[in-house]
Motif scaffolding. Structure first.
Motif, PDB file in Angstrom:
ATOM      1  N   SER A  11      59.907  73.348  27.794  1.00  0.00           N
ATOM      2  CA  SER A  11      59.698  73.484  26.717  1.00  0.00           C
ATOM      3  C   SER A  11      60.773  74.368  25.633  1.00  0.00           C
ATOM      4  N   GLY A  12      61.071  74.948  26.542  1.00  0.00           N
ATOM      5  CA  GLY A  12      63.411  75.603  26.101  1.00  0.00           C
ATOM      6  C   GLY A  12      62.619  77.208  25.236  1.00  0.00           C
ATOM      7  N   VAL A  13      61.823  77.271  26.420  1.00  0.00           N
ATOM      8  CA  VAL A  13      61.242  79.016  26.559  1.00  0.00           C
ATOM      9  C   VAL A  13      60.877  79.552  27.296  1.00  0.00           C
ATOM     10  N   SER A  14      61.337  80.796  27.860  1.00  0.00           N
ATOM     11  CA  SER A  14      61.603  81.843  28.711  1.00  0.00           C
ATOM     12  C   SER A  14      60.350  81.475  29.700  1.00  0.00           C
ATOM     13  N   MET A  15      60.056  81.405  31.247  1.00  0.00           N
ATOM     14  CA  MET A  15      59.597  81.193  31.800  1.00  0.00           C
ATOM     15  C   MET A  15      57.805  82.805  31.837  1.00  0.00           C
ATOM     16  N   SER A  16      58.315  83.754  31.391  1.00  0.00           N
ATOM     17  CA  SER A  16      57.695  84.424  30.960  1.00  0.00           C
ATOM     18  C   SER A  16      56.701  83.991  29.765  1.00  0.00           C
ATOM     19  N   THR A  17      57.242  83.641  28.856  1.00  0.00           N
ATOM     20  CA  THR A  17      56.431  82.699  27.407  1.00  0.00           C
ATOM     21  C   THR A  17      55.776  82.182  28.070  1.00  0.00           C
ATOM     22  N   VAL A  18      55.810  80.971  29.241  1.00  0.00           N
ATOM     23  CA  VAL A  18      55.545  80.064  30.095  1.00  0.00           C
ATOM     24  C   VAL A  18      54.095  80.991  30.174  1.00  0.00           C
ATOM     25  N   ASP A  31      53.892  78.025  17.248  1.00  0.00           N
ATOM     26  CA  ASP A  31      54.349  76.987  17.495  1.00  0.00           C
ATOM     27  C   ASP A  31      55.233  76.611  19.041  1.00  0.00           C
ATOM     28  N   LYS A  32      55.533  77.790  19.712  1.00  0.00           N
ATOM     29  CA  LYS A  32      55.628  78.520  20.763  1.00  0.00           C
ATOM     30  C   LYS A  32      55.101  77.664  21.535  1.00  0.00           C
ATOM     31  N   ARG A  33      53.789  77.892  21.348  1.00  0.00           N
ATOM     32  CA  ARG A  33      52.339  78.149  22.311  1.00  0.00           C
ATOM     33  C   ARG A  33      52.914  76.661  22.589  1.00  0.00           C
ATOM     34  N   GLU A  34      52.553  75.697  21.318  1.00  0.00           N
ATOM     35  CA  GLU A  34      52.683  74.725  20.852  1.00  0.00           C
ATOM     36  C   GLU A  34      52.864  73.486  22.160  1.00  0.00           C
ATOM     37  N   LYS A  35      54.544  74.191  22.366  1.00  0.00           N
ATOM     38  CA  LYS A  35      55.745  73.545  22.904  1.00  0.00           C
ATOM     39  C   LYS A  35      55.147  73.858  24.044  1.00  0.00           C
ATOM     40  N   VAL A  36      54.998  74.538  25.087  1.00  0.00           N
ATOM     41  CA  VAL A  36      54.509  74.645  26.152  1.00  0.00           C
ATOM     42  C   VAL A  36      53.140  74.146  26.531  1.00  0.00           C
ATOM     43  N   GLU A  37      52.530  74.182  26.393  1.00  0.00           N
ATOM     44  CA  GLU A  37      51.269  73.561  26.018  1.00  0.00           C
ATOM     45  C   GLU A  37      50.990  72.053  26.651  1.00  0.00           C
ATOM     46  N   LYS A  38      52.134  71.245  25.147  1.00  0.00           N
ATOM     47  CA  LYS A  38      52.781  70.392  25.449  1.00  0.00           C
ATOM     48  C   LYS A  38      53.550  69.707  26.897  1.00  0.00           C
ATOM     49  N   ALA A  39      54.836  71.078  27.492  1.00  0.00           N
ATOM     50  CA  ALA A  39      55.256  70.581  28.764  1.00  0.00           C
ATOM     51  C   ALA A  39      54.189  70.318  29.773  1.00  0.00           C
ATOM     52  N   ILE A  40      53.070  71.936  29.502  1.00  0.00           N
ATOM     53  CA  ILE A  40      52.360  71.769  30.440  1.00  0.00           C
ATOM     54  C   ILE A  40      51.456  70.491  31.045  1.00  0.00           C
ATOM     55  N   ARG A  41      51.524  69.851  29.869  1.00  0.00           N
ATOM     56  CA  ARG A  41      50.424  68.448  30.096  1.00  0.00           C
ATOM     57  C   ARG A  41      51.449  67.078  30.823  1.00  0.00           C
ATOM     58  N   GLU A  42      52.888  67.403  30.056  1.00  0.00           N
ATOM     59  CA  GLU A  42      53.679  66.093  30.296  1.00  0.00           C
ATOM     60  C   GLU A  42      53.656  66.313  32.079  1.00  0.00           C
ATOM     61  N   LEU A  43      53.816  67.320  32.164  1.00  0.00           N
ATOM     62  CA  LEU A  43      54.596  67.622  33.512  1.00  0.00           C
ATOM     63  C   LEU A  43      53.140  68.061  34.228  1.00  0.00           C
ATOM     64  N   ARG A  44      51.982  66.940  33.632  1.00  0.00           N
ATOM     65  CA  ARG A  44      50.229  68.187  34.821  1.00  0.00           C
ATOM     66  C   ARG A  44      51.029  69.301  35.837  1.00  0.00           C
ATOM     67  N   TYR A  45      51.069  70.404  34.932  1.00  0.00           N
ATOM     68  CA  TYR A  45      51.631  71.591  35.819  1.00  0.00           C
ATOM     69  C   TYR A  45      50.678  71.711  36.007  1.00  0.00           C
ATOM     70  N   TYR A  46      50.489  72.197  37.012  1.00  0.00           N
ATOM     71  CA  TYR A  46      48.858  72.880  37.879  1.00  0.00           C
ATOM     72  C   TYR A  46      49.212  74.812  38.339  1.00  0.00           C
ATOM     73  N   PRO A  47      48.599  75.826  37.403  1.00  0.00           N
ATOM     74  CA  PRO A  47      49.247  76.607  37.784  1.00  0.00           C
ATOM     75  C   PRO A  47      49.015  77.480  39.131  1.00  0.00           C
ATOM     76  N   ASN A  48      49.703  77.587  40.484  1.00  0.00           N
ATOM     77  CA  ASN A  48      49.438  78.538  41.355  1.00  0.00           C
ATOM     78  C   ASN A  48      48.555  78.966  41.482  1.00  0.00           C
ATOM     79  N   ALA A  49      47.104  79.368  41.820  1.00  0.00           N
ATOM     80  CA  ALA A  49      45.812  79.777  42.185  1.00  0.00           C
ATOM     81  C   ALA A  49      46.584  80.360  43.377  1.00  0.00           C
TER      82      ALA A  49
END
Lengths: 342, 342
Positions: A11-18, A31-49
C-alpha cells in the motif's frame, strides 16, 4: 504467512500507518486508509491475534469452568455465555472440571498460560480453596449459577431460597397440604440448602416446623437420585399428594418410580420440578416446574466479566435474576372440598 | 509480569538454559535443572503461551464449530471432544454457528486470527461453499457427525444408511409389518436421506418398493416436528403398529401426539428412536432407540485432527463407528400369531 510489513509495502505506507488503520482507522486520512484496506483484502492479511495479545494485553478469550457440558442445565447456560461473548467479539474456551479439583487446577494453569482475559466459574460451590487458587492465579472471575458470601466476587444466579419458598407456596395454593420434597444435598450451599430452607419456610405457614423434615428426602440432582428418593419418601409418607423436586431430572426419576408402582401423575400425586430444561416439555406428563433463566444467567455473567475487565463500576456485586413458575401438566389443583376437610 | 529473564537471573543460568529446562529438561544437568525449577516455583513463572505460540506455531487450541451447544446430541459429542483435547494438552474454543453462514465466516476469521491449530466442524452438511471457505482460510479441518463425499476431508460418524436399515429390520423382526417412519429432511445428506434410504431398503424386503413412501413423513429432528409428523402419518395410516423416528426428540414428540389421542405406546403403537441422548432413558415409556456413540465420535474426531496436525498418516479418511440398538420399553414384540396372519 503475510505480515504487516507486506501490507505496508503493497500500500506504500509505513507499518505504523497500517497498524493505525487496524486499531484507530479514524486517525488515518481516507485515501491512505483505502489503500491499506485494499492491500489487506488483496493479500488476505489476517492480523496476528497472538502478536496483538502480547501488546494489548487482551486476547478476547474467556475461560469457562463448568462441571460437565453434557448436563442439559449447564449447556443452556453456556449457550447464553457464548452468544454474549460473540456479541463482544470474544470467544470461550470450554473446560469440563468434573468437579475434580486437580483437573481444575490444571485448567487454570493452561488458561493463565493462554492469557485468557478472565474466567467464568459455573454451577459449583465456590470454596475457600478455590478462592485461594484464583487469588494465586490473579485472574478476574465471575460466578454463574453460584455465588460466594464470604468473598467479594461478582455473581449471577436466581434467589434459590425465594424459589424454594415460591415452590412450596404454589403447591399450598393448589390445595395440597401433604407435601413432600426431594431436595439437593443439604451440604450444597447454592442449590441444596437454599431451596430446602425456602421450602421449609413455606411449609411452616401451614404446619408445625418440627414435622416438616419427615416429608423431605435428598438426592444429587440426577434422574436415579430422584427415583430412589421418591421410593424412600413414598414408603415413609404414602399419603403424600404433591412433591417439590429440586431438579427436572430428579423430578422425572420421581415420576418414573410413581409410574412403576401404578400411581398416576398428577391425578394421585402432583410433581413440581426445578430448572425448566428442555426435557421438561418433552415428557409425559409435561412438567410443571420452577423456571430458571439459564440463557440469561450465562449472558449476564459474561457482560459482568466484560464490565470488570473494562474497570467499569458494577451496578451490583451479586445479581439475582427472576425465576418463574412454568405451569404444565404435572401439578393438579385439589378441590376446595378436600382442602377444607383438613 | 515475570519473564524468562527473571527466572534466569534468580537461578544464575542463561535464558537458553531456562528454555531448555521447560522444553527438553533431559538435556540439562540435574543440579542446574533443580535451580531453575526452584526459581520457576518461587517466582510463580507461567510460560507465556502467546509468545510460545509465535515460535512453535502451535497454540494447542482447537476451534469447534457446532450448530448449538444446548442441543443434547451436540453437547454429548462436545464432551468427548473436550476430554480428548484435555488428554492431549489442548483446549477447545466453542463456536455456535446457528447454521448461519455469516456467523460461521465471522468465527472462522477470529479462529484464524487466534491461530487455532485446527478446526472440528460438527453435525451439519459440508457444502461446496464451506469447502471453499476452509480452503481460503487454509486451516486443517476434521468433520464430526458429518462427512464429505466430494472432498477428501477426514471425518467420523456412524453409517447412517446401515443404521436406518437396521432400524427397519429390527421392527420387522419384532413382528411388525405396518411400519411407518418419521424421517429427517430428505435434502439432508448426512442424517436425512441416508436413514431414509436405509429404512426403505429394509422395508423392501417385505413390501413392494413403490408402496413404502406412503408410510413416511418428514420433520427437522425437533420435538414439535415429531408431533406434527406423527399426526400426519396417523391420519394417513391409522393401521400403523410401529414407527421408526430419526431422532429421540422427534420420537418424544410422536409419543406425545399418540398419548394425546389416547393411543398407548408400545401396546398399540411401537416407537423406535434414534441417537440415545440422555432423555431417552428419562421418559415414559423409556425409549428403545438406535444408539450413536456420541462421546466416541467427538473423541475420535479430535484424535484424528491431532494426527493430521502431526502429519501422521491416517489409518482411514472417513471413519464409521458402530451404532447399537438400545432396547428399552417403547417397542413391543407382536405375537407370532398376528405376524403369521399376514
Amino acid at each position: 504467512m503475510t505480515t504487516i510489513k507486506d501490507v505496508a509495502k503493497l500500500s506504500g505506507v509505513s507499518m505504523s500507518t497500517v497498524s493505525r488503520v487496524m486499531n484507530a482507522p479514524e486517525s488515518v486520512r481516507a485515501d491512505k486508509r483505502e489503500k491499506v484496506e485494499k492491500a489487506i483484502r488483496e493479500l488476505r492479511y489476517y492480523p496476528n491475534a497472538l502478536a496483538r495479545g502480547l501488546i494489548s494485553k487482551r486476547t478476547e478469550t474467556l475461560g469457562v469452568l463448568i462441571p460437565d457440558v453434557s448436563n442439559p442445565y449447564v449447556s443452556e447456560v453456556i449457550r447464553g455465555m457464548e452468544d454474549a461473548a460473540h456479541s463482544l467479539g470474544s470467544n470461550l474456551i470450554l473446560c469440563n472440571t468434573d468437579r475434580n479439583q486437580e483437573r481444575m487446577i490444571n485448567y487454570l494453569k493452561v488458561l493463565k498460560e493462554k492469557q485468557v482475559d478472565g474466567i467464568i466459574y459455573t454451577s459449583e460451590p465456590f470454596t475457600a480453596d478455590f478462592h485461594k487458587l484464583f487469588e494465586e492465579f490473579n485472574m478476574p472471575v465471575v460466578l454463574a449459577s453460584t455465588q460466594s458470601i464470604e468473598y467479594e466476587i461478582p455473581s449471577v444466579k436466581i434467589n434459590d431460597e425465594k424459589a424454594g419458598y415460591d415452590a412450596g407456596m404454589y403447591l399450598i395454593r393448589k390445595g395440597h397440604y401433604k407435601i413432600g420434597m426431594i431436595s439437593g444435598p443439604i451440604e450444597d450451599p447454592i442449590a441444596g440448602y437454599t431451596r430446602y430452607s425456602g421450602f421449609k419456610k413455606a411449609m411452616s405457614e401451614i404446619l408445625p416446623m418440627e414435622t416438616i423434615d419427615a416429608w423431605i428426602e435428598f438426592g444429587s440432582y440426577r434422574y436415579e437420585d430422584g427415583y430412589e428418593a421418591m421410593k424412600r419418601l413414598y414408603k415413609k409418607q404414602p399419603e403424600v399428594t404433591a412433591v417439590f423436586v429440586a431438579s427436572d431430572e430428579m423430578a422425572l426419576g420421581a415420576i418414573s418410580y410413581l409410574h412403576q408402582i401404578g400411581i398416576s401423575v398428577p391425578e394421585e400425586v402432583s410433581v413440581l420440578g426445578f430448572d425448566n430444561t428442555k426435557i421438561a416439555k418433552m415428557c409425559i406428563p409435561k412438567l410443571t416446574t420452577i423456571g430458571q433463566p439459564m440463557y440469561d444467567i450465562g449472558q449476564k455473567a459474561v457482560f459482568k466479566l466484560e464490565a470488570l475487565l473494562n474497570s467499569e463500576e458494577l451496578d451490583e456485586l451479586r445479581s439475582y435474576l427472576d425465576h418463574t413458575i412454568v405451569e404444565r401438566d404435572s401439578v393438579k389443583e385439589l378441590s376446595r372440598k378436600l382442602y377444607s376437610n383438613w
